[in-house]
Motif scaffolding. Structure first.
Motif, short mmCIF file in Angstrom:
data_model
loop_
_atom_site.label_atom_id
_atom_site.label_comp_id
_atom_site.label_asym_id
_atom_site.label_seq_id
_atom_site.Cartn_x
_atom_site.Cartn_y
_atom_site.Cartn_z
N PRO A 62 84.64 2.92 -9.29
CA PRO A 62 85.92 1.96 -9.24
C PRO A 62 85.66 0.68 -10.20
CG PRO A 62 85.05 2.62 -6.90
CD PRO A 62 84.21 3.09 -7.97
N HIS A 63 86.87 -0.03 -10.58
CA HIS A 63 86.50 -1.19 -11.48
C HIS A 63 87.35 -2.16 -10.78
CE1 HIS A 63 84.65 0.54 -14.88
NE2 HIS A 63 85.56 1.74 -14.84
N THR A 64 86.83 -3.49 -10.69
CA THR A 64 87.67 -4.47 -10.34
C THR A 64 88.33 -5.31 -11.50
OG1 THR A 64 85.78 -5.69 -10.24
CG2 THR A 64 86.31 -4.58 -8.17
N LEU A 65 89.56 -5.77 -11.26
CA LEU A 65 90.19 -6.16 -12.48
C LEU A 65 90.88 -7.65 -12.24
CD1 LEU A 65 92.31 -3.08 -13.47
CD2 LEU A 65 90.26 -3.79 -14.67
N LEU A 66 90.71 -8.42 -12.92
CA LEU A 66 91.28 -9.80 -12.73
C LEU A 66 92.62 -9.67 -12.50
CD1 LEU A 66 91.40 -12.87 -13.12
CD2 LEU A 66 91.44 -12.81 -15.47
N SER A 67 93.69 -9.03 -13.14
CA SER A 67 94.88 -8.94 -12.95
C SER A 67 95.15 -8.50 -11.20
CB SER A 67 95.55 -7.90 -13.87
OG SER A 67 95.13 -6.63 -13.78
N ASP A 68 94.16 -7.77 -10.90
CA ASP A 68 94.35 -7.26 -9.46
C ASP A 68 94.14 -8.67 -8.55
OD1 ASP A 68 95.19 -4.71 -9.84
OD2 ASP A 68 93.43 -3.98 -9.93
N GLU A 87 85.90 0.15 -2.12
CA GLU A 87 85.30 1.17 -2.51
C GLU A 87 84.04 1.31 -3.25
OE1 GLU A 87 86.36 5.10 -2.54
OE2 GLU A 87 86.46 4.13 -0.76
N LEU A 88 83.80 0.23 -3.95
CA LEU A 88 82.48 0.20 -4.89
C LEU A 88 81.35 -0.21 -3.88
CD1 LEU A 88 81.04 -0.11 -7.65
CD2 LEU A 88 81.70 -2.30 -7.55
N ARG A 89 81.82 -0.83 -2.85
CA ARG A 89 80.36 -1.22 -2.08
C ARG A 89 80.25 0.33 -1.12
NH1 ARG A 89 83.39 -5.90 -0.73
NH2 ARG A 89 84.15 -4.72 1.20
N ARG A 90 81.42 0.86 -0.40
CA ARG A 90 81.37 2.05 0.15
C ARG A 90 80.31 2.84 -0.61
NH1 ARG A 90 82.61 6.75 0.44
NH2 ARG A 90 84.05 6.59 -1.29
N ARG A 91 80.75 3.33 -1.66
CA ARG A 91 80.25 4.25 -2.58
C ARG A 91 78.82 3.93 -3.10
NH1 ARG A 91 84.23 6.50 -7.30
NH2 ARG A 91 82.12 7.55 -7.83
N THR A 92 78.54 2.58 -3.30
CA THR A 92 77.27 2.46 -3.61
C THR A 92 76.31 2.68 -2.49
OG1 THR A 92 77.94 0.55 -5.18
CG2 THR A 92 75.65 0.73 -4.19
N ALA A 93 77.04 2.40 -1.22
CA ALA A 93 76.06 2.51 0.02
C ALA A 93 75.96 4.19 0.19
CB ALA A 93 76.82 1.91 1.13
N ALA A 94 76.90 4.77 0.03
CA ALA A 94 76.84 6.28 -0.20
C ALA A 94 75.81 6.95 -1.12
CB ALA A 94 78.23 7.19 -0.29
N ALA A 95 75.66 6.30 -2.08
CA ALA A 95 74.50 6.72 -3.06
C ALA A 95 73.48 6.45 -2.71
CB ALA A 95 75.29 5.94 -4.67
N GLY A 114 75.37 1.85 -9.09
CA GLY A 114 76.37 1.14 -8.16
C GLY A 114 75.85 -0.31 -7.78
N LEU A 115 74.46 -0.46 -7.49
CA LEU A 115 74.00 -1.86 -7.31
C LEU A 115 74.18 -2.75 -8.39
CD1 LEU A 115 70.81 -0.65 -5.39
CD2 LEU A 115 72.57 -1.81 -4.57
N GLN A 116 74.01 -2.19 -9.58
CA GLN A 116 74.35 -3.19 -10.86
C GLN A 116 75.73 -3.35 -11.04
OE1 GLN A 116 72.05 -4.42 -12.83
NE2 GLN A 116 72.89 -4.85 -14.92
N LEU A 117 76.62 -2.43 -10.73
CA LEU A 117 77.90 -2.96 -10.83
C LEU A 117 78.35 -3.91 -9.99
CD1 LEU A 117 79.58 0.51 -11.34
CD2 LEU A 117 79.65 -1.22 -13.04
N LEU A 118 77.77 -3.96 -8.74
CA LEU A 118 78.11 -5.04 -7.71
C LEU A 118 77.51 -6.63 -8.21
CD1 LEU A 118 77.33 -3.32 -4.47
CD2 LEU A 118 79.41 -3.88 -5.11
N CYS A 119 76.29 -6.31 -8.84
CA CYS A 119 75.62 -7.56 -9.26
C CYS A 119 76.32 -8.18 -10.48
CB CYS A 119 74.06 -7.28 -10.08
SG CYS A 119 73.13 -7.02 -8.53
N GLU A 120 77.19 -7.40 -11.29
CA GLU A 120 77.76 -7.69 -12.46
C GLU A 120 79.38 -8.37 -12.22
OE1 GLU A 120 77.12 -7.84 -15.82
OE2 GLU A 120 75.21 -7.37 -15.17
#
Length: 601
Positions: A62-68, A87-95, A114-120
């Protein structure tokens, strides 16, 4: 009375410092290198986790967007951003879970992505909570001025437990990522938490709610697992315990939760998880379980159950919440306080396999809870009646019927204007209902909150008095309360004119209202199910369970007016279906009104 903080401080500085410093080793969760422990886990649970993770991996992250993010300010929509970030958190936890249970490098790499995406992410805070940006009249969060909210706490929790279970593999596959995890935790959570004491969720103003244990519990696990500096680590933990102690001190002694059953899992149950971590790292020396009202709080879910997945709901709570609750948390809580009824109630839900949805920490604790996996569902009955005198909630059950009546006031957490409202259920299924939580938007917790039809008293089972709905505020409250335990509750509604008595006796729910002559009284009843027949003094309803309920009232008042209301909110329709109805009866010609609900099939 000994508070949590007093009990924690009764441990010497050396004991506390040693416990906090050795937390990773004392929590009872092995890392990925201990293959025998991970390979011995329940095979059905592992298969379910891997199945979920495989489905995730087949889809782009999943991507998080400024417009959202900006939609919260533009059109009041929250879910456009909160759903993908969740969803990003849940999927990272599942991975992370998949990597730990398999030990496979491909899963470690996927979890690291997933962890890196959360950090970014620019911010971990949800737009609805980002008051720092709002104060600047901006819709872009400032990474140098982080706001600690539920989103930040949920995210740092994933990082903390991922570091614990995957640490050696992350060092091998992606050197430097663990340092990044610690940096993000420090900058986004630890430093602002330590430097500011104006976070509303601390409850320093006396207003305590579920954010307190929810956020503090995650800060606790992150401090134990991600903070390398011993002094800062102990300072974080001491402060967390002080704040958790404030929350517990504010809880009613009857064990009630004014936010309702669904929020109980993210309020008192979050507190229980935090206390368990502290108890584990001190090898039982902390032992908080005798501090009141912890035992009573553990009994709340069983007291609110109606059966078949239905629960008494108040405020922003669904009557039929997700089954994916961490029942193992309640089971361990029951074991800690020695309450067989609590453990038995939790064990009846043992078929619900743990998932990453309620949090990565809760998941891994469940996986290594041998007593939970060995627990067998047994016969457990629901209490015949419950009266919570501080929370002012009455629940009675008898012969396939249930009645719940709410007193309290209209300034509770997640408040609806619902003093004196009641729920009547037939074969577990509510027929006269509390609608519960709508999808949150920008107005949900704003001055416009009571524009929402779901929270107004006109859409609760209370009368309209002299053309006026109930008002929000602590002064709008129940008075002159009289309880015959197991049978009835009587109270005076906030208008001061109407006296209501609700009872469950002799195979019927009865609600009787009385008032002095000269008042205009219009009775409202919100209905789930399908109306079958309506005539003067009677309405027959097929409940959502398929049972038939018959409502009867003063025949001289006629058939009343039955209004159909489409339910176009996804959260509400998931519980009640595409429509509900409201029965309106003008009782102004009388000074007494009585409604009876019976199970007639």
């Amino acid at each position: 009375m000994t508070s949590l903080m007093q009990r924690w401080r009764s441990l010497s500085d050396e004991v506390r410092r040693t416990a906090v410093g050795a937390a990773a080793a004392r929590l009872g969760v092995p890392d990925i290198s201990e293959r025998a422990a991970w390979e011995a886990l329940d095979h059905e649970a592992v298969a379910a986790l891997l199945g979920e993770a495989e489905k995730d991996r087949a889809q782009p992250w999943p991507h998080t967007l400024l417009s959202d993010y900006a939609r919260y300010w533009r059109d009041g929509v929250r879910v456009a951003y909160e759903e993908p970030v969740g969803e990003l958190r849940r999927r990272t936890a599942a991975a992370v879970a998949a990597a730990a249970v398999t030990g496979e490098e491909s899963w470690v790499d996927h979890a690291a992505d997933g962890l890196q995406l959360l950090c970014e992410q620019t911010t971990w805070c949800w737009a609805a909570h980002e008051s720092f940006a709002s104060a600047r009249n901006e819709v872009v969060a400032d990474p140098d001025d982080p706001y600690v909210d539920l989103g930040a706490a949920e995210t740092v929790e994933v990082l903390a437990w991922a570091d614990l279970v995957l640490g050696p593999a992350l060092d091998d596959r992606v050197p430097g990522l663990r340092r990044r995890l610690r940096r993000e935790a420090r900058v986004r959570v630890f430093v602002p938490f330590l430097q500011r004491r104006d976070w509303h969720w601390l409850g320093l103003d006396g207003r305590l709610h579920n954010w307190n244990p929810w956020i503090h519990g995650h800060i606790l696990s992150a401090a134990l697992l991600l903070e390398p500096d011993a002094d800062r680590q102990l300072g974080l933990v001491d402060l967390v315990v002080e704040d958790l102690s404030r929350y517990l001190d504010a809880m009613p002694s009857d064990g009630g939760c004014d936010e309702g059953y669904a929020y109980w899992w993210n309020g008192p149950a979050r507190l229980a998880t935090a206390l368990e971590l502290l108890d584990r790292i001190t090898a039982g020396a902390f032992d908080p379980w005798g501090v009141p009202p912890l035992a009573e709080l553990a009994r709340y879910p069983g007291r609110m159950a109606l059966g078949d997945g239905w629960f008494v709901n108040v405020g922003d709570g669904p009557a039929r919440p997700s089954t994916q609750q961490p029942w193992h948390v309640l089971h361990r809580w029951g074991r800690r306080i020695g309450d067989d009824d609590v453990t038995a109630f939790a064990a009846t839900h043992g078929s619900e396999l743990p998932t990453p949805q309620p949090g990565l920490g809760r998941l891994v604790l469940a996986l290594f809870d041998r007593d939970w996996w060995a627990a067998k569902p047994g016969a457990t009955g629901l209490p015949r009646s419950t009266w919570l005198p501080e929370t002012q909630l009455f629940v009675a059950r008898d012969a396939g019927l249930a009645l719940a009546v709410k007193g309290g006031h209209n300034d509770e957490n997640h408040n609806h204007n619902d003093v004196g409202s009641f729920i009547a259920a037939v074969d577990s299924s509510p027929v006269l209902i509390d609608l519960g939580q709508p999808t949150y938007t920008a107005i949900s917790f704003s001055p416009r909150r009571y524009e929402q039809w779901v929270v107004r008293s006109a859409w609760h089972n209370v009368p309209l008095v002299d053309g006026q709905e109930q008002s929000p505020g602590a002064d709008s409250k129940a008075t002159h309360i009289d309880v015959q335990e197991g049978v009835s509750l009587a109270l005076t509604l906030p208008d001061g004119a109407v006296r209501r008595k609700a009872s469950l006796d002799a195979g019927a729910v009865r609600v009787a209202d009385t008032w002095p002559a000269g008042h205009e009284i219009v009775e409202h009843f919100v209905i789930a199910g399908t109306p079958q027949r309506q005539r003067p003094g009677e309405l027959v309803i097929r409940a959502l369970s398929g049972a038939v309920a018959t409502l009867t009232w003063n025949a001289e008042l006629g058939a009343g007016t039955l209004e159909r209301r489409p339910v176009d909110d996804d959260l509400l329709s998931a519980v009640w279906g595409p429509e509900v109805h409201r029965l309106t009866i003008d009782a102004s010609a009388l000074t007494t009104f009585e409604l009876t609900v019976r199970n007639t099939g």
